[in-house]
Write an enzyme that holds these catalytic residues in place. Structure first.
Site, short mmCIF file in Angstrom:
data_model
loop_
_atom_site.label_atom_id
_atom_site.label_comp_id
_atom_site.label_asym_id
_atom_site.label_seq_id
_atom_site.Cartn_x
_atom_site.Cartn_y
_atom_site.Cartn_z
N ASP A 5 4.36 2.26 -4.00
CA ASP A 5 5.30 2.95 -4.87
C ASP A 5 6.37 2.02 -5.42
OD1 ASP A 5 6.62 4.91 -6.26
OD2 ASP A 5 7.50 5.87 -4.50
N ASP A 180 5.85 3.04 -12.89
CA ASP A 180 5.85 3.59 -11.53
C ASP A 180 4.43 3.77 -11.00
OD1 ASP A 180 6.37 4.90 -9.16
OD2 ASP A 180 6.96 6.78 -10.09
#
Length: 308
Positions: A5, A180
């Site tokens: 992440d 992201d």
């Protein structure tokens, strides 16, 4: 299994398998809590030794979750936080911020540049992380870098400026957003999404929450062009659809064709007008460079793949 992440920076475990205290564990006594776009966790902060491939990192901050929500459907044990350090602010009681995995690799001299190269492939196949730079064997073009955006709140993340065009028609003028790996889809501002929705002729599927197109509409899909720093990154028709072999994973029907572009939920001008998520990054190599405050992209052998 940890979720990779770049949209958050705390590393933690315990969503499925509990953190195991060992001889190298040190309980800091500080509670930790992080909220995500679709979940959250809270627990106790430890320092411990972790191993990533050939790298051994000592005194790494790790959250041991005693509560987690929103991760049941993705079958992960926690998150490997690879975002900017500032995202850890106010997540651990008693400290201002905590060093990330990349921070520690750099501060201990294991890597010379505080950078991360990310390579994904369509359909959920095995990818690769390169700490300290990028793997040129995975790219088919030069890596083009752009500076991080100064627009808040995108500037807190791996934020960049870009515009988006469907074919030759601009649907999102140059604006700020984030890159992201932890977001599955490509999310764009509501006004841009409405233009995309109309241009593709898609219908909104109530079962998946995704746009759905017919075979004829799929055949007529135009390239979705992301203009980043003067370079256009074209997402082909196949790159705009959810892998059909994985339709059942999202509650879809096997014969349907779903689009991976969705609504971020706010109109442009919010400060985060797009999220280039996993569906974008599996088509383009990405480099997250803290040392030089920049993000880079390159084409790969998967950029024009038709495997979805």
């Amino acid at each position: 299994t940890l979720l990779i992440d770049t949209g958050s920076s705390n590393t933690w475990v315990g969503a499925k398998t509990s953190y195991k205290v060992t001889d190298t564990s040190m309980d800091t006594g500080h509670p930790v809590s992080v909220n995500y776009g679709s979940g959250r966790f809270s627990g106790e902060q430890y320092l411990d030794t972790i191993t990533l491939s050939d790298f051994v990192i000592t005194q790494q901050s790790i959250g041991s979750a005693n509560m987690s929500q929103g991760f049941d459907n993705i079958q992960i044990d926690g998150i490997l936080g690879l975002g900017p350090t500032d995202l850890t602010r106010n997540t651990v009681s008693g400290v201002d911020s905590v060093p990330t995995v990349i921070d520690n690799l750099y501060s201990t001299g294991v890597i010379d540049t505080e950078a991360l190269g990310v390579y994904f492939v369509p359909g959920g196949g095995a990818g690769e992380l390169t700490f300290g730079g990028f793997d040129s064997s995975k790219t088919t073009s030069t890596v083009n870098y752009v500076p991080l955006t100064t627009t808040s709140p995108s500037s807190t993340y791996w934020g960049i400026d870009q515009s988006i065009a469907y074919g030759s028609s601009t649907i999102l003028s140059s604006t700020a957003g984030i890159v992201d790996t932890g977001t599955t889809l490509i999310l764009i501002a509501t006004d841009a999404f409405d233009k995309y929705h109309s241009a593709t002729g898609a219908t909104l599927d109530s079962n998946t929450g995704l746009l759905m197109v017919t075979s004829e509409q799929y055949a007529n899909l135009q390239t979705l062009n992301f203009n980043i720093g003067g370079t256009s990154y074209g997402l082909t028709a196949n790159g705009q659809i959810w892998p059909r072999s994985l339709n059942s994973d999202i509650g879809g029907s096997s014969n349907n064709i779903y689009l991976v572009v969705n609504d971020i939920g706010t109109n442009s001008g919010s400060g985060i007008d797009f999220i280039n998520g996993y569906s974008f990054l599996q088509r383009f190599y990405s480099v997250f460079d803290t040392t030089n405050n920049q993000v880079g992209f390159a084409t790969t052998s998967s950029t024009s793949a038709t495997t979805n």
